[in-house]
Design a protein around this motif. Structure first.
Motif, PDB file in Angstrom:
ATOM      1  N   PRO A 232       0.803  -1.228   0.000  1.00  0.00           N
ATOM      2  CA  PRO A 232       0.000   0.000   0.000  1.00  0.00           C
ATOM      3  C   PRO A 232       0.831   1.271   0.000  1.00  0.00           C
ATOM      4  CG  PRO A 232      -0.112  -1.120   2.133  1.00  0.00           C
ATOM      5  CD  PRO A 232       0.550  -2.053   1.192  1.00  0.00           C
ATOM      6  N   GLU A 233       2.097   1.208   0.417  1.00  0.00           N
ATOM      7  CA  GLU A 233       2.936   2.397   0.352  1.00  0.00           C
ATOM      8  C   GLU A 233       3.238   2.791  -1.087  1.00  0.00           C
ATOM      9  OE1 GLU A 233       5.960  -0.987   1.166  1.00  0.00           O
ATOM     10  OE2 GLU A 233       3.806  -0.591   1.306  1.00  0.00           O
ATOM     11  N   PHE A 234       3.103   1.851  -2.030  1.00  0.00           N
ATOM     12  CA  PHE A 234       3.269   2.152  -3.449  1.00  0.00           C
ATOM     13  C   PHE A 234       1.948   2.612  -4.066  1.00  0.00           C
ATOM     14  CE2 PHE A 234       6.506  -1.562  -3.323  1.00  0.00           C
ATOM     15  CZ  PHE A 234       7.420  -0.769  -2.644  1.00  0.00           C
ATOM     16  N   THR A 235       0.888   1.830  -3.881  1.00  0.00           N
ATOM     17  CA  THR A 235      -0.397   2.191  -4.475  1.00  0.00           C
ATOM     18  C   THR A 235      -0.925   3.501  -3.893  1.00  0.00           C
ATOM     19  OG1 THR A 235      -1.518   0.764  -2.865  1.00  0.00           O
ATOM     20  CG2 THR A 235      -1.035  -0.176  -5.023  1.00  0.00           C
ATOM     21  N   GLY A 236      -0.633   3.760  -2.607  1.00  0.00           N
ATOM     22  CA  GLY A 236      -1.089   5.001  -1.981  1.00  0.00           C
ATOM     23  C   GLY A 236      -0.427   6.237  -2.558  1.00  0.00           C
ATOM     24  N   ARG A 237       0.626   6.028  -3.364  1.00  0.00           N
ATOM     25  CA  ARG A 237       1.316   7.159  -3.984  1.00  0.00           C
ATOM     26  C   ARG A 237       1.152   7.216  -5.499  1.00  0.00           C
ATOM     27  NH1 ARG A 237       4.074   6.123   0.775  1.00  0.00           N
ATOM     28  NH2 ARG A 237       4.983   7.978   1.765  1.00  0.00           N
ATOM     29  N   ILE A 238       1.214   6.069  -6.179  1.00  0.00           N
ATOM     30  CA  ILE A 238       1.286   6.123  -7.642  1.00  0.00           C
ATOM     31  C   ILE A 238       0.108   5.463  -8.356  1.00  0.00           C
ATOM     32  CG2 ILE A 238       3.794   6.251  -7.550  1.00  0.00           C
ATOM     33  CD1 ILE A 238       3.915   3.344  -8.451  1.00  0.00           C
ATOM     34  N   CYS A 239      -0.807   4.846  -7.619  1.00  0.00           N
ATOM     35  CA  CYS A 239      -1.983   4.286  -8.290  1.00  0.00           C
ATOM     36  C   CYS A 239      -2.929   5.418  -8.688  1.00  0.00           C
ATOM     37  CB  CYS A 239      -2.703   3.306  -7.367  1.00  0.00           C
ATOM     38  SG  CYS A 239      -4.161   2.544  -8.124  1.00  0.00           S
ATOM     39  N   PRO A 240      -3.481   5.414  -9.901  1.00  0.00           N
ATOM     40  CA  PRO A 240      -4.434   6.456 -10.301  1.00  0.00           C
ATOM     41  C   PRO A 240      -5.806   6.323  -9.655  1.00  0.00           C
ATOM     42  CG  PRO A 240      -4.118   4.899 -12.082  1.00  0.00           C
ATOM     43  CD  PRO A 240      -3.114   4.527 -11.028  1.00  0.00           C
ATOM     44  N   ALA A 241      -5.965   5.368  -8.770  1.00  0.00           N
ATOM     45  CA  ALA A 241      -7.154   5.236  -7.913  1.00  0.00           C
ATOM     46  C   ALA A 241      -8.464   5.058  -8.675  1.00  0.00           C
ATOM     47  CB  ALA A 241      -7.258   6.435  -6.968  1.00  0.00           C
ATOM     48  N   PRO A 242      -8.629   3.937  -9.406  1.00  0.00           N
ATOM     49  CA  PRO A 242      -9.943   3.662 -10.003  1.00  0.00           C
ATOM     50  C   PRO A 242     -11.028   3.501  -8.945  1.00  0.00           C
ATOM     51  CG  PRO A 242      -8.518   1.725 -10.136  1.00  0.00           C
ATOM     52  CD  PRO A 242      -7.651   2.863  -9.698  1.00  0.00           C
ATOM     53  N   CYS A 243     -10.632   3.198  -7.704  1.00  0.00           N
ATOM     54  CA  CYS A 243     -11.612   3.093  -6.615  1.00  0.00           C
ATOM     55  C   CYS A 243     -12.330   4.417  -6.392  1.00  0.00           C
ATOM     56  CB  CYS A 243     -10.911   2.654  -5.332  1.00  0.00           C
ATOM     57  SG  CYS A 243      -9.483   3.659  -4.865  1.00  0.00           S
TER      58      CYS A 243
ATOM     59  N   VAL B 219       9.346   4.923 -12.419  1.00  0.00           N
ATOM     60  CA  VAL B 219       8.614   5.997 -11.742  1.00  0.00           C
ATOM     61  C   VAL B 219       9.637   6.941 -11.120  1.00  0.00           C
ATOM     62  CG1 VAL B 219       6.948   6.580  -9.943  1.00  0.00           C
ATOM     63  CG2 VAL B 219       6.695   4.449 -11.244  1.00  0.00           C
ATOM     64  N   PRO B 220       9.598   8.227 -11.430  1.00  0.00           N
ATOM     65  CA  PRO B 220      10.600   9.157 -10.893  1.00  0.00           C
ATOM     66  C   PRO B 220      10.585   9.226  -9.376  1.00  0.00           C
ATOM     67  CG  PRO B 220       9.371  10.177 -12.682  1.00  0.00           C
ATOM     68  CD  PRO B 220       8.661   8.908 -12.336  1.00  0.00           C
ATOM     69  N   ASN B 221      11.722   9.604  -8.824  1.00  0.00           N
ATOM     70  CA  ASN B 221      11.899   9.616  -7.386  1.00  0.00           C
ATOM     71  C   ASN B 221      10.924  10.554  -6.688  1.00  0.00           C
ATOM     72  OD1 ASN B 221      13.945   8.385  -5.427  1.00  0.00           O
ATOM     73  ND2 ASN B 221      13.863  10.510  -4.731  1.00  0.00           N
ATOM     74  N   MET B 222      10.566  11.676  -7.331  1.00  0.00           N
ATOM     75  CA  MET B 222       9.682  12.634  -6.658  1.00  0.00           C
ATOM     76  C   MET B 222       8.268  12.088  -6.491  1.00  0.00           C
ATOM     77  SD  MET B 222      10.560  13.544  -9.924  1.00  0.00           S
ATOM     78  CE  MET B 222       9.829  13.910 -11.531  1.00  0.00           C
ATOM     79  N   LYS B 223       7.925  11.062  -7.266  1.00  0.00           N
ATOM     80  CA  LYS B 223       6.605  10.451  -7.124  1.00  0.00           C
ATOM     81  C   LYS B 223       6.644   9.211  -6.234  1.00  0.00           C
ATOM     82  CE  LYS B 223       4.052   8.877 -10.718  1.00  0.00           C
ATOM     83  NZ  LYS B 223       3.250   8.940 -11.956  1.00  0.00           N
ATOM     84  N   LEU B 224       7.787   8.539  -6.195  1.00  0.00           N
ATOM     85  CA  LEU B 224       7.967   7.377  -5.329  1.00  0.00           C
ATOM     86  C   LEU B 224       9.440   7.304  -4.938  1.00  0.00           C
ATOM     87  CD1 LEU B 224       6.815   4.799  -4.011  1.00  0.00           C
ATOM     88  CD2 LEU B 224       7.438   3.573  -6.108  1.00  0.00           C
ATOM     89  N   GLU B 225       9.750   7.750  -3.734  1.00  0.00           N
ATOM     90  CA  GLU B 225      11.138   7.712  -3.278  1.00  0.00           C
ATOM     91  C   GLU B 225      11.599   6.265  -3.146  1.00  0.00           C
ATOM     92  OE1 GLU B 225      12.133  10.096   0.071  1.00  0.00           O
ATOM     93  OE2 GLU B 225      11.891  11.965  -1.062  1.00  0.00           O
ATOM     94  N   LYS B 226      12.827   6.018  -3.592  1.00  0.00           N
ATOM     95  CA  LYS B 226      13.303   4.638  -3.687  1.00  0.00           C
ATOM     96  C   LYS B 226      13.648   4.020  -2.335  1.00  0.00           C
ATOM     97  CE  LYS B 226      12.380   5.602  -7.735  1.00  0.00           C
ATOM     98  NZ  LYS B 226      11.011   5.318  -8.178  1.00  0.00           N
TER      99      LYS B 226
END
Length: 513
Positions: free
Chosen positions: A92-103, A188-195
């Motif tokens: 969820p730490e990934f989807t909570g940042r980069i998922c476009p949220a179809p939900c 995915v760039p670092n500013m959207k998902l820090e590595k």
């Protein structure tokens, strides 16, 4: 629900982020934490809707228990919310940042009001879980003696590896790049998902017993996007000999090209993923000091195509201090509200401003997007470098059948200055032909053939999941595919499986052997 009238009392408050003009000076995370009382109110907006479409086929494909953890956050029961979230979502730490949220697009409240901020609540839950120490290694107590090879360490491969390890199998993940994570790491760039977030999760998986092998080029296909790191070729036949099952989760990284256009081979015309991949790799290796990346500094940049990848190109080029930036697309501009082609609860199809668009507007005082633009060729500066793009305008209308059609506007030909052009027009399938050929696996238009549910390829004991099977899609679909494939592989190895998978209730799983 704890506050049945919450959706009438509280307005939607989106996930906070740093101001666009300030964050353009670095490559660090753009998001910020919401206050606890704000999250409580946002959880209270979740309606007692009866049928939660956020969990339907048009919503979350991993069956996240969204209304449950929204309600728990409203009541301040954060650990219970985390336990609900962890039941269905490995990362969820990934989807909570980069998922476009179809939900959120499927939210019942979204029919006539702004939907519930599901994504930001999800992110807050997992971030707090890590801070509180609730997320700890939990290796299996019993091993089955079965060995599974997972080829590819993106979200599908990692989700499958996590699930199969929980079932007690010995899992080895093979990655042809120098770091684990696939698109999560370099796409995915670092500013959207820090590595650091990716490394943290990988460390947890390793502590639970999963083995990771980097620089492992199974099949010997080219390294990702011209990577400068050496990869060792691994014969797929060795994996067939040494493992009881193999999962191919190599993604769909073959970008759609404009190779028929004049001047396509000029220097300065690149595929979007090559640009993003090298930029992140250089940033992580040396903070760009090694020079092993494609720089936009001082250049007129054109990004062709929209979507998340195009937006990431915009954000990256801006941070590299490009001279100007234009994002062109053949499409007409999206409507401000749903139209008859985009009924609820499906995707809205509406105009939106993503982080890169907001950043471009902050720098240039305009939205970077230009609609109805037809690329026609790339102009040579006389030395083999691109200096401009030849384009014309398209006019979009609707025919008698309601279908949108376009025509080229006469006399609209012109040149747009560009010393860097990035192609972000989608993906055509996997980029591992040698691997597929060596295993004798059937494909269909760039996708490996395997039915959803069984995930079995035409080769014995070889399975596939994620973008490699279904085509380029969302991270949440990759996780869903990984979980489903793990269930199928476990059933193949053991005769039946109790691993939860999308669309199946825990304890009521059928055999997929």
């Amino acid at each position: 629900m704890g506050k049945p009238t919450g959706f009438m009392e509280y307005d939607r408050v989106a996930m906070p982020s740093r101001q666009p003009d300030l964050r353009l000076s670095d490559f660090y995370e753009i998001y910020q934490r919401a206050d606890q009382h704000v999250l409580k109110e946002q959880g209270a907006r979740c309606m007692d809707c009866g049928v939660p479409f956020c969990q339907s086929d048009t919503g979350c494909p991993i069956d996240n228990l969204i209304p449950e953890w929204n309600d728990l956050i409203y009541h301040g029961r954060w650990r219970d919310a985390y336990e609900r979230l962890a039941r269905t979502n490995n990362f969820p730490e990934f989807t909570g940042r980069i998922c476009p949220a179809p939900c959120e697009e499927s939210c019942v409240l979204g029919i006539n009001e702004p939907p519930v901020t599901i994504k930001s609540i999800e992110c807050a839950i997992i971030d707090r879980a890590f801070e509180e120490g609730w997320v700890v290694p939990n290796p299996p107590t019993v091993r089955t003696g079965k060995k599974v090879a997972v080829v590819g360490s993106g979200p599908a491969g990692l989700a499958a590896a996590d699930q199969l390890n929980k079932a007690g199998h010995e899992v080895t993940v093979f990655e042809r790049d120098d770091r684990i994570g696939g698109l999560l790491m370099y796409g995915v760039p670092n500013m959207k998902l820090e590595k650091d977030l990716v490394d943290r999760r990988v460390a947890l998986l390793r502590a639970e017993g999963i083995r990771f092998q980097t620089n492992a080029n199974v099949g010997g296909d080219r390294a990702h996007h011209g990577s400068n790191h050496r990869a060792d070729k691994i014969d797929p036949q060795d994996l067939l000999r040494d493992f009881d099952a193999i999962l191919l989760a190599c993604g769909a990284l073959q970008g759609r090209d404009l190779d028929k256009l004049p001047g396509r081979n000029l220097q300065g015309v690149h595929m979007a993923m090559e640009y993003l991949w090298k930029s992140t790799q250089s940033f992580l290796d040396s903070q760009f000091q090694d020079g092993n990346y494609i720089s936009a500094q001082g250049k007129d940049v054109i990004v062709i195509g929209g979507g998340d990848t195009g937006t990431d190109c915009i954000g990256t080029a801006l941070r590299q201090n490009c001279k100007s930036l234009t994002n062109i697309t053949r499409r007409s501009k999206e409507p401000d509200e749903r139209d008859e082609r985009h009924p609820w609860p499906g995707p809205t199809g509406t105009f939106y401003i993503d982080y890169g668009h907001a950043e471009a507007a902050a720098r240039y005082d305009r939205d970077p997007r230009s609609y109805g633009i037809l690329p026609k060729g790339f102009v040579d500066d006389g030395n083999g470098n691109v200096k401009a793009m030849h384009v014309s305008s398209l006019e979009w209308t609707t025919d008698e059948n309601g279908k949108k059609v376009s025509r080229e506007v006469p006399g609209s030909d012109r040149e747009l200055p560009a010393q860097l052009v990035l192609l972000s027009i989608g993906f055509t399938g996997h980029d591992t032909p040698k691997l597929i050929e060596s295993l004798g696996i059937e494909t269909d238009w760039g996708q490996v053939k395997a039915d959803y549910g069984s995930f079995a390829t035409s080769a014995d004991k070889v399975f596939t999941a994620g973008d490699m099977r279904r085509g380029a899609s969302l991270i949440v679909w990759a996780i869903a595919e990984g979980r489903g494939a793990a269930h199928a592989i476990d059933a193949y190895l053991m005769g039946s499986s109790e691993l939860p998978a999308p669309g199946m209730e825990t304890g009521q799983l059928s055999s997929a052997g």
